[in-house]
Scaffold this active site. Structure first.
Site, short mmCIF file in Angstrom:
data_model
loop_
_atom_site.label_atom_id
_atom_site.label_comp_id
_atom_site.label_asym_id
_atom_site.label_seq_id
_atom_site.Cartn_x
_atom_site.Cartn_y
_atom_site.Cartn_z
N THR A 269 0.64 1.53 -8.72
CA THR A 269 1.69 2.32 -8.06
C THR A 269 3.05 1.72 -8.43
OG1 THR A 269 1.32 1.06 -6.01
CG2 THR A 269 0.25 3.20 -6.19
N LYS B 198 -4.63 -3.91 -8.31
CA LYS B 198 -3.29 -3.37 -8.17
C LYS B 198 -2.76 -3.84 -6.82
CE LYS B 198 -1.81 -0.35 -6.06
NZ LYS B 198 -1.13 -0.18 -4.69
N THR C 193 -2.03 -3.54 0.65
CA THR C 193 -2.09 -2.29 -0.11
C THR C 193 -2.52 -2.62 -1.53
OG1 THR C 193 -1.04 -0.26 -0.79
CG2 THR C 193 0.36 -2.18 -0.72
N GLU D 27 6.93 -6.61 -4.99
CA GLU D 27 8.06 -5.70 -5.21
C GLU D 27 9.38 -6.45 -5.16
OE1 GLU D 27 6.09 -1.58 -3.54
OE2 GLU D 27 7.24 -2.83 -2.17
N ASN E 55 11.66 -0.04 -1.54
CA ASN E 55 10.98 0.56 -0.40
C ASN E 55 11.84 1.55 0.37
OD1 ASN E 55 8.14 -0.60 0.02
ND2 ASN E 55 9.37 -2.34 -0.66
N THR F 173 10.59 8.86 -3.32
CA THR F 173 11.43 9.62 -4.26
C THR F 173 11.50 8.94 -5.61
OG1 THR F 173 13.40 8.50 -3.42
CG2 THR F 173 12.82 10.62 -2.44
#
EC number: 2.3.1.35
Length: 408
Positions: A158, A184, A195, A281, A403, A408
């Protein structure tokens, strides 16, 4: 600790199709605008299987379907994965879609539906575009060539920036047994699953119940010891398939080389866990915390996770600030046994705290050290033999940017 050379464990380049009998594919079916978003991992013979799942109360539809498949079949042959859409909190329609995804995959591979596990990752609360899933299942072309493994690894991502993979070979009963995996995970990563998805394959000969016991043990020493942001998701799964094609004698706790197999599995899972933490991230640094001399191993695990999960510690690492007070503060509020006079704290190899007070004259040394991409924090509690490791990353401005606009 096992000496890898003595037991003939070797790290290799590879992917989940490196063990004998495994095939894969990864496709772009349009769930994402451009990247691959649909993948299959397949064994050409039924495989023993084991899995652990998110502890979230809101487990996604694919989790329920996979649990059902494993309970019914005991052995599986394939896992089908989509990214972009999590198929979580999607009600009865989401459950029906996960079941259809399983059935379509089984039909395409000419196997029974209960021999297929299902996994999804991505945005919560949106329904799958089943027309795209149907087209994906019609387009499955399996291969055991290197590119197929890479395609599968890309299809499960992702917000990840890179694919994650690990592969080891161990000699058991004179046979070469291969264990390989991919994962992942980048955000919403926290101990007790995250996640993240991870798929591990091996050609070892082992029954499902023994494989399950190994997986549960090594997950507690790997995936449950990482954190990026303290968040836990709805879809997390680690799934292992073992098809027995290495032809070793059946592994069980009574096998003389049981610990060799278990150690190899731990190496694969820890490699993947560290790669997830490193790819957090917005992350710029991988942070490792080692806790030694805790009262017991469980208390060491608790403290290592507390430190790696502290936002104040994580932001200090990002700012390259040797603020040992934040580490000591985290130790202080941890629900474990601590005697301040016995506690020592190191950043890298530099002792920054002992005997209840900070040490002097290390600022320049640590300013240089904290510029590294990998940072080690070590705590010695002086109370026992408890030991644990945990992995995470720094907390950066980019984490907020990613985040704030995830959908979007």
């Amino acid at each position: 600790m096992i000496n890898l050379t003595e037991v003939n464990i070797k790290k290799k380049s590879g992917s989940p199709i490196s063990p004998k009998g495994f095939f894969a594919c990864g496709l772009h079916i349009g769930l994402y605008e451009s990247k691959k978003d649909f993948g299959i991992l397949y064994s050409d013979t039924p495989a023993s299987c084991a899995a652990v799942y998110t502890q979230s109360h809101f487990q996604a539809a694919p989790i329920h379907v996979t649990k059902k498949s494993i309970e019914q079949a005991k052995k599986i042959q394939a896992v089908v994965v989509n990214s972009a859409i999590a198929n979580a909190c999607t009600g009865e329609e989401g459950m029906e879609n996960a079941l259809e995804m399983r059935d379509l995959t089984a039909e395409a591979l000419s196997i029974k539906s209960e021999q297929v596990a299902v996994a999804s990752t991505g945005v919560i609360g949106q329904q799958l575009d089943m027309e795209k899933i149907r087209n994906g299942c019609k387009s499955i072309k399996l291969s055991n060539q290197d590119q197929a493994g890479e395609d599968f690894q890309e299809a499960i991502l992702t917000t990840d920036l890179v694919t994650k993979t690990s592969c080891y070979e161990v000699e058991i009963d004179g046979e070469k047994v291969t264990l390989a995996g991919t994962a992942k995970g980048s955000g919403m990563i926290h101990p007790n699953m995250a996640t993240m998805l991870s798929f591990i394959s091996t050609d070892a000969n082992i029954e499902s119940n023994d494989l399950q016991s190994v997986l549960k043990e090594v997950v507690d020493q790997s995936f449950n010891q990482i954190t990026v942001d303290g968040e836990t998701s709805t879809n997390d799964m680690v799934l292992v398939m073992a098809n027995g094609q290495a032809k070793n004698e059946r592994l069980s706790p009574s096998h003389s080389q049981w610990t060799h197999f278990k150690e190899t599995m731990k190496l694969v899972c820890q490699d993947l866990a560290k790669q997830i933490a490193k790819d957090g991230e917005g992350a710029t640094k991988l942070v490792e915390v080692i806790v030694e001399e805790a009262f017991n191993h469980e208390e060491a695990r608790i403290l290592s996770k507390k430190i790696i999960g502290s936002n104040l510690v994580k932001t200090a690492i990002f700012g390259e600030d040797a603020n040992w007070g934040r580490i000591v503060s985290t130790i202080g509020y941890s629900d474990i046994q601590v005697e301040p006079s016995k506690c020592k704290v190191y950043i890298g190899d530099t002792l920054v705290f002992k005997d209840g007070v900070g040490q002097n004259d290390f600022e320049q040394e640590l300013t240089d050290y904290l510029k590294n991409k990998e940072v080690l924090i070590k705590v010695q509690l002086g109370l026992g033999n408890g030991y644990a490791q945990a992995w995470g990353c720094d907390l950066t401005y980019d984490y907020v940017k990613i985040n704030a606009s995830y959908r979007t």
